[in-house]
Design a protein around this motif. Structure first.
Motif, mmCIF file in Angstrom:
data_model
loop_
_atom_site.group_PDB
_atom_site.id
_atom_site.type_symbol
_atom_site.label_atom_id
_atom_site.label_comp_id
_atom_site.label_asym_id
_atom_site.label_seq_id
_atom_site.Cartn_x
_atom_site.Cartn_y
_atom_site.Cartn_z
ATOM 1 N N PRO A 86 -70.256 -10.596 -21.999
ATOM 2 C CA PRO A 86 -71.229 -9.586 -22.234
ATOM 3 C C PRO A 86 -71.230 -8.456 -21.320
ATOM 4 O O PRO A 86 -71.096 -8.710 -20.168
ATOM 5 C CB PRO A 86 -72.666 -10.590 -22.208
ATOM 6 N N GLY A 87 -71.261 -7.199 -22.003
ATOM 7 C CA GLY A 87 -71.575 -5.901 -20.936
ATOM 8 C C GLY A 87 -69.807 -5.567 -20.794
ATOM 9 O O GLY A 87 -69.722 -4.730 -19.879
ATOM 10 N N ARG A 88 -68.872 -6.047 -21.290
ATOM 11 C CA ARG A 88 -67.548 -5.665 -21.007
ATOM 12 C C ARG A 88 -67.477 -4.270 -21.845
ATOM 13 O O ARG A 88 -67.747 -3.969 -22.792
ATOM 14 C CB ARG A 88 -66.388 -6.430 -21.785
ATOM 15 N N ARG A 89 -67.054 -3.333 -20.876
ATOM 16 C CA ARG A 89 -66.917 -1.994 -21.334
ATOM 17 C C ARG A 89 -65.500 -1.361 -20.822
ATOM 18 O O ARG A 89 -64.968 -1.634 -20.182
ATOM 19 C CB ARG A 89 -67.957 -0.879 -20.533
ATOM 20 N N SER A 90 -65.208 -0.261 -21.615
ATOM 21 C CA SER A 90 -63.749 0.696 -21.448
ATOM 22 C C SER A 90 -64.395 2.058 -21.543
ATOM 23 O O SER A 90 -65.369 2.482 -21.817
ATOM 24 C CB SER A 90 -62.693 0.280 -22.519
ATOM 25 N N GLY A 91 -63.232 2.985 -20.839
ATOM 26 C CA GLY A 91 -63.703 4.217 -20.844
ATOM 27 C C GLY A 91 -62.201 4.861 -20.700
ATOM 28 O O GLY A 91 -61.191 4.488 -20.876
ATOM 29 N N VAL A 145 -63.248 -2.644 -14.758
ATOM 30 C CA VAL A 145 -63.035 -4.120 -14.105
ATOM 31 C C VAL A 145 -64.041 -4.117 -12.911
ATOM 32 O O VAL A 145 -64.517 -3.165 -12.383
ATOM 33 C CB VAL A 145 -61.666 -4.437 -13.638
ATOM 34 N N TRP A 146 -64.223 -5.478 -12.480
ATOM 35 C CA TRP A 146 -65.225 -5.660 -11.480
ATOM 36 C C TRP A 146 -64.816 -7.083 -10.592
ATOM 37 O O TRP A 146 -64.797 -8.213 -11.400
ATOM 38 C CB TRP A 146 -66.579 -5.863 -11.962
ATOM 39 N N GLU A 185 -60.317 -10.850 -17.365
ATOM 40 C CA GLU A 185 -61.174 -9.761 -18.010
ATOM 41 C C GLU A 185 -60.800 -9.022 -19.089
ATOM 42 O O GLU A 185 -61.513 -8.766 -20.018
ATOM 43 C CB GLU A 185 -61.402 -8.739 -16.744
ATOM 44 N N TYR A 186 -59.585 -9.190 -19.185
ATOM 45 C CA TYR A 186 -58.744 -8.501 -20.279
ATOM 46 C C TYR A 186 -58.745 -9.407 -21.485
ATOM 47 O O TYR A 186 -58.614 -8.677 -22.724
ATOM 48 C CB TYR A 186 -57.305 -7.927 -20.037
ATOM 49 N N GLN A 187 -58.834 -10.441 -21.376
ATOM 50 C CA GLN A 187 -58.777 -11.710 -22.267
ATOM 51 C C GLN A 187 -59.789 -11.971 -23.071
ATOM 52 O O GLN A 187 -59.860 -12.543 -24.168
ATOM 53 C CB GLN A 187 -58.004 -12.905 -21.664
ATOM 54 N N PHE A 239 -54.373 -3.442 -15.553
ATOM 55 C CA PHE A 239 -54.393 -4.812 -15.082
ATOM 56 C C PHE A 239 -54.172 -5.913 -16.390
ATOM 57 O O PHE A 239 -54.450 -7.159 -16.080
ATOM 58 C CB PHE A 239 -55.375 -5.352 -14.357
ATOM 59 N N SER A 240 -53.557 -5.486 -17.507
ATOM 60 C CA SER A 240 -53.532 -6.305 -18.708
ATOM 61 C C SER A 240 -52.444 -7.001 -18.570
ATOM 62 O O SER A 240 -51.539 -6.884 -17.610
ATOM 63 C CB SER A 240 -53.544 -5.396 -19.653
ATOM 64 N N ALA A 241 -52.010 -7.575 -19.740
ATOM 65 C CA ALA A 241 -50.760 -8.361 -19.906
ATOM 66 C C ALA A 241 -49.607 -7.732 -19.847
ATOM 67 O O ALA A 241 -48.498 -8.169 -19.662
ATOM 68 C CB ALA A 241 -50.947 -9.314 -21.169
ATOM 69 N N GLN A 242 -49.708 -6.212 -20.107
ATOM 70 C CA GLN A 242 -48.448 -5.449 -19.955
ATOM 71 C C GLN A 242 -48.225 -4.960 -18.519
ATOM 72 O O GLN A 242 -47.008 -4.475 -18.657
ATOM 73 C CB GLN A 242 -48.804 -4.240 -21.017
ATOM 74 N N SER A 243 -48.948 -5.321 -17.697
ATOM 75 C CA SER A 243 -48.730 -4.941 -16.312
ATOM 76 C C SER A 243 -47.890 -5.961 -15.465
ATOM 77 O O SER A 243 -47.523 -6.947 -15.936
ATOM 78 C CB SER A 243 -50.297 -4.746 -15.547
ATOM 79 N N PRO A 244 -47.455 -5.845 -14.347
ATOM 80 C CA PRO A 244 -46.960 -6.581 -13.467
ATOM 81 C C PRO A 244 -47.806 -8.254 -13.418
ATOM 82 O O PRO A 244 -47.157 -9.123 -13.383
ATOM 83 C CB PRO A 244 -46.921 -5.996 -12.148
ATOM 84 N N LEU A 245 -49.057 -8.042 -13.612
ATOM 85 C CA LEU A 245 -49.746 -9.346 -13.531
ATOM 86 C C LEU A 245 -49.376 -10.117 -14.572
ATOM 87 O O LEU A 245 -49.393 -11.261 -14.661
ATOM 88 C CB LEU A 245 -51.120 -9.011 -13.576
ATOM 89 N N GLY A 246 -49.190 -9.621 -15.849
ATOM 90 C CA GLY A 246 -48.717 -10.219 -17.039
ATOM 91 C C GLY A 246 -47.359 -10.722 -17.020
ATOM 92 O O GLY A 246 -46.984 -11.779 -17.355
#
Length: 316
Positions: free
Chosen positions: A194-199, A222-223, A188-190, A155-162
């Motif tokens: 606090p508590g932002r996580r990736s995996g 994401v949440w 959320e990507y930008q 869902f980042s800026a590289q996706s269709p949302l971007g």
């Protein structure tokens, strides 16, 4: 009761293609617009002609030069280790038998709605290649919006949302609430709240022997849990939007850019997920409190911090 739906026992409004077009006009939708549309068909009341009437009304409103975009998500293709259902009997590993994603044939999940599934099936529609969170589009800019959708950072800026950001698109919520406003994921990507996580997240693909195989890609957790609070705060702050009622449905039109800018600032102040637990199915979860390899191009407004990092490639 879901916001925008009638109470039990109250006669449902009858909605037609024409009344939908008039309502979309009142929302400010005009010829040439690019619109990401979230719909709840039943929220309108009784739509004469069903999902097809809604799709045709949207095309009427944006005209031949406009582009219609819908979420075409396929959570039914997620790895079994992500399943949260408690009504399933014990079973062996069935991951190899889950079909791989086919943009032409894989149906949109029923929870996403009848209108998106109709749009993705149209002969002139295009669909992005992500196995779990594809978007479908119809119109002259369809290829520009959905032609590229990397597996990683979905869902980042590289996706269709971007691309919708780049095109200064509008989000239409037709009988749906803020909790389904997918474009909020861009915020959320930008910002490193606090508590932002990736995996690592597993995606399916066709294996050489006919069995489905799985591969991991880096992804942000994401949440959507506080999306209704973001929307309520945006409305209270007088954010750019229009709201009308079409039949029984409360409908909103919101420009993407001011909404995402507002959401990014809101997340930095109000969201704290440091005590959150990662849902099932994630591997190698780590704190994502630094820069991510994704960024929105926002030359006209520096209202929230940007993360100056190079673009990422999708994991093969």
């Amino acid at each position: 009761m879901t916001h925008g739906e009638p109470s039990a026992g109250v006669p449902r409004q009858v909605v037609t293609r024409g009344s939908l077009v008039r309502g979309l006009g009142a929302l400010g939708i005009a010829s040439g617009d690019v619109a990401l549309v979230h719909t709840s068909l039943r929220s309108f009341g009784y739509v004469a002609g069903g999902a097809q009437s809604v799709q045709l009304a949207l095309r009427d409103a944006i005209g031949p030069t406009g582009t219609l975009v819908v979420p075409a998500f396929t959570p039914q293709l997620c790895h079994p280790r992500t399943w949260l259902r408690r009504d399933l009997a014990p079973h062996p590993d069935v991951s190899a038998e889950i079909p791989p994603y086919d943009p032409l044939c894989t149906p949109v999940a029923r929870t996403i709605g009848a209108v998106p599934d109709l749009v993705r099936s149209l002969p002139d529609a295009l669909r992005s290649p992500h196995p779990h969170v594809s978007f479908a589009a119809q119109g002259p800019l369809a290829a520009a919006v959905v032609g590229r959708h990397p597996d990683a950072w979905r869902f980042s800026a590289q996706s269709p949302l971007g691309r919708l950001w780049d095109l200064d698109a509008t989000v239409l919520m037709l009988g749906t609430g803020w909790g389904r406003c997918t474009v909020l994921h861009l915020a959320e990507y930008q910002v490193a709240y606090p508590g932002r996580r990736s995996g690592q997240w597993a995606l399916p693909r066709a294996g050489a022997d006919g069995a489905t195989e799985w591969y991991d890609v880096p992804e942000l957790l994401v949440w959507e849990g506080d999306f209704p609070s973001i929307g309520a705060a945006y409305e209270k702050a007088g954010g750019a939007m229009r709201e009308v009622r079409i039949g029984d449905a409360v409908c909103r039109a919101v420009p993407v850019r001011p909404l995402v800018r507002f959401a990014a600032r809101w997340l930095l102040v109000h969201r704290d997920l440091r005590r959150g637990v990662a849902p099932p199915g994630w591997r190698d979860v780590v704190e994502a409190d630094g820069s991510l390899p994704v960024r929105l191009a926002d030359g006209e407004d520096e209202a929230y911090p940007h993360e100056e990092t190079p673009a990422t490639r999708s994991t093969p």
